[in-house]
Design an enzyme around this catalytic site. Structure first.
Site, short mmCIF file in Angstrom:
data_model
loop_
_atom_site.label_atom_id
_atom_site.label_comp_id
_atom_site.label_asym_id
_atom_site.label_seq_id
_atom_site.Cartn_x
_atom_site.Cartn_y
_atom_site.Cartn_z
N CYS A 152 1.50 2.12 13.01
CA CYS A 152 2.74 2.80 12.66
C CYS A 152 3.15 3.79 13.76
O CYS A 152 4.27 4.25 13.79
CB CYS A 152 2.57 3.55 11.34
SG CYS A 152 1.44 2.75 10.22
N GLY B 280 0.81 -1.22 0.00
CA GLY B 280 0.00 0.00 0.00
C GLY B 280 0.84 1.27 0.00
O GLY B 280 0.54 2.23 -0.71
N SER C 171 -3.27 -3.49 -0.73
CA SER C 171 -2.16 -4.22 -0.12
C SER C 171 -2.62 -5.61 0.31
O SER C 171 -3.62 -5.75 1.00
CB SER C 171 -1.65 -3.44 1.10
OG SER C 171 -0.65 -4.18 1.75
N ASN D 98 -8.31 3.71 8.16
CA ASN D 98 -7.69 2.60 8.88
C ASN D 98 -7.84 2.71 10.40
O ASN D 98 -7.78 1.71 11.10
CB ASN D 98 -6.22 2.47 8.51
CG ASN D 98 -5.48 3.79 8.54
OD1 ASN D 98 -5.87 4.76 7.88
ND2 ASN D 98 -4.42 3.85 9.30
#
Ligand SMILES: *Cc1c(COP(=O)(O)O)cnc(C)c1O
Length: 381
Positions: free
Chosen positions: A326, A72, A200, A152
Site C-alpha cells: 500500500c 480485510g 481476506s 504483514n
C-alpha cells in the site's frame, strides 16, 4: 519484464484453478439473487450458506459467527468502528499496536477524530507485543483491544492467545486482524480467546474483493452497511456469491494442504534467511527468528535504497516489496520498520520476500543469487 519468480504472497496470491472452477457457475448461469424465493434464488442462498459452513468448519466456529465482507480492510473497519460505537456508553478508550495494518490504524485515527482515545502499544525489536503491556495499558474506560495475529511486513506472530486470555478474564472485547495468518497457520476459534477476527480471500489463493469477519456469538456487532437484510441484517447488499464460494473453496484447500505446505514453506524461509545471513554482509533479518509467518523474510540491508533494489530485482524477474504494498511510490520508511527500531543506515534498505505454496528451492536460490548481485551493484554506487 514479467515476474518469473513471485516473492510477494503477502501482497496477494494467485487464484487456484479449483477456486476458479468453483466460481464458474456463479459467473455464468447462476446469476440469481439470493434474496428471492424462486429456485434460482434459493440455489444462491444455499451456495452462500454452504460456503459459510465450510469457513466455520475450517476455523472451528459456528456458521452464524461468520459475516461476509469485501475483504480485510472492510472487516477491520467494521469491527473497530462498530464495537467502539456500541460500547461508547461504557467508555471511549481503545488499545492497539504501532505495527497494525493501515486498515486498523486509520480506523482508530478516525475514531480519535470523533473524541475517542487510542493507546498505540510499542513492540520490542522483534515486533512482539507483550500481554503484560496490554494489561498495563487497560483503563476503566477501555472497550476494545485490537492486535494483529501475524504482521504483514515483518511476519512476526503475536501472542494473541495470551493477550486474549488476559482480556477475557477482564471482560474486554478482543479483535485480531488475521488476514496474513488465515490459511497459513492453524486457527481455532474454539480454543482462541478472541472475539473478532478479520480475514481476506485474496491472501489465501481466493478471489479479490471478498473476505469475512468472525464475530463470536453474543458479542456486540452493529450494522455496518445499512439496507437489506443480508448477513443477518448487519451487512446489506446483494452478496458477491462467486467471491464467497471461491473464498470458501480456497480456505478448505488451504486447510487441507496446511500440514504439508506449512512445513515446506517454513523450511524454504529458513533456508532463504540462512543463505542471506552467510552470503551478504551487513544485512539483518527483521521480525522474530521463529515466531513468524511461514513464508515471510524481511531484510534491512545497510546503505541501500529499497526502491532502487526492487527495480534491479524486477529486471532479474523477481517481484518483491519494500514495506507494505500500500505504500509503493512512497519512499518513507514504513511505520513497522520504525517501530522495531531498525538502525538508520539500514532502515531505507528494507525489503520483504514472501513465499507461497508453489515456491521452490530453485526460486529461493535464484532469488538469493540475484539479491547478491543487486546488492553489489548498489553498494558500488
Ligand atoms: C492485506 C491486508 C489487509 C487488507 O485486506 P484487503 O482484503 O486487501 O482489504 C488487512 N490487514 C492485513 C494484515 C493485510 O495483510
Amino acid at each position: 519484464m514479467s515476474c518469473r519468480i513471485y516473492m510477494d504472497h503477502a501482497a496477494t496470491t494467485e487464484m487456484l484453478p479449483e477456486v476458479r472452477e468453483a466460481m464458474e457457475p456463479y459467473l455464468r448461469e447462476e446469476y440469481g439473487n439470493a434474496s428471492t424465493s424462486y429456485d434460482m434464488g434459493v440455489r444462491m442462498h444455499d451456495a452462500i450458506e454452504e460456503a459459510r459452513e465450510k469457513i466455520a468448519w475450517v476455523i472451528d466456529a459456528q456458521p452464524e459467527e461468520i459475516f461476509f465482507t469485501s475483504g480485510g480492510s472492510e472487516s477491520d473497519n467494521w469491527v473497530i468502528k462498530s464495537v467502539a460505537g456500541e460500547k461508547k456508553n461504557s467508555g471511549k478508550h481503545l488499545i492497539t499496536t504501532r505495527i497494525e495494518h493501515h486498515a486498523v490504524l486509520r480506523s482508530c485515527q478516525y475514531l480519535e477524530s470523533l473524541g475517542y482515545e487510542v493507546t498505540y502499544l510499542d513492540v520490542d525489536d522483534y515486533g512482539l507485543v507483550s500481554a503484560k503491556e496490554v494489561v498495563h495499558a487497560l483503563r476503566e474506560d477501555t472497550t476494545l483491544v485490537s492486535v494483529m495475529t501475524g504482521n504483514n511486513e515483518i511476519g512476526t506472530i503475536e501472542p494473541i492467545a495470551d493477550i486474549g486470555a488476559q482480556l477475557r478474564a477482564r471482560g474486554i472485547a478482543f479483535h485480531t486482524d488475521a488476514v496474513q495468518a488465515v490459511g497459513q497457520i492453524p486457527l481455532s476459534m474454539m480454543r482462541l480467546p478472541v472475539d473478532y477476527l478479520s480475514a481476506s480471500a485474496h491472501k489465501f489463493h481466493g478471489p479479490k474483493g471478498v473476505g469475512f469477519l468472525y464475530a463470536r456469538k453474543n458479542q456486540d456487532l452493529s450494522s455496518f452497511i445499512h439496507g437489506g437484510s443480508q448477513e443477518r441484517g448487519k451487512r446489506a447488499g446483494t452478496e458477491n456469491v462467486a467471491g464467497i464460494v471461491g473464498m470458501a473453496q480456497a480456505l478448505v484447500i488451504a486447510a487441507q494442504e496446511m500440514p504439508y505446505t506449512r512445513g515446506k514453506i517454513t523450511r524454504l524461509r529458513n533456508y532463504f534467511a540462512e543463505r542471506v545471513r552467510h552470503e551478504i554482509p551487513n544485512i539483518r533479518l527483521n521480525g522474530h527468528p521463529y515466531k513468524r509467518l511461514p513464508g515471510n523474510v524481511n531484510f534491512s540491508i545497510e546503505g541501500i535504497d529499497a526502491t532502487a533494489l526492487l527495480v534491479l530485482l524486477e529486471e532479474e524477474g523477481i517481484c518483491a516489496s519494500a514495506g507494505s504494498a500500500c505504500n509503493t511510490g512512497q519512499t518513507r520508511i514504513s511505520h513497522v520498520i520504525e517501530a522495531i527500531r531498525v538502525p538508520e543506515n539500514y532502515a531505507a534498505g528494507s525489503v520483504r520476500f514472501t513465499m507461497g505454496r508453489d515456491t521452490t528451492r530453485r526460486d529461493v536460490d535464484a532469488c538469493v543469487d540475484a539479491l547478491k548481485r543487486c546488492v553489489i551493484i548498489l553498494r558500488q554506487g
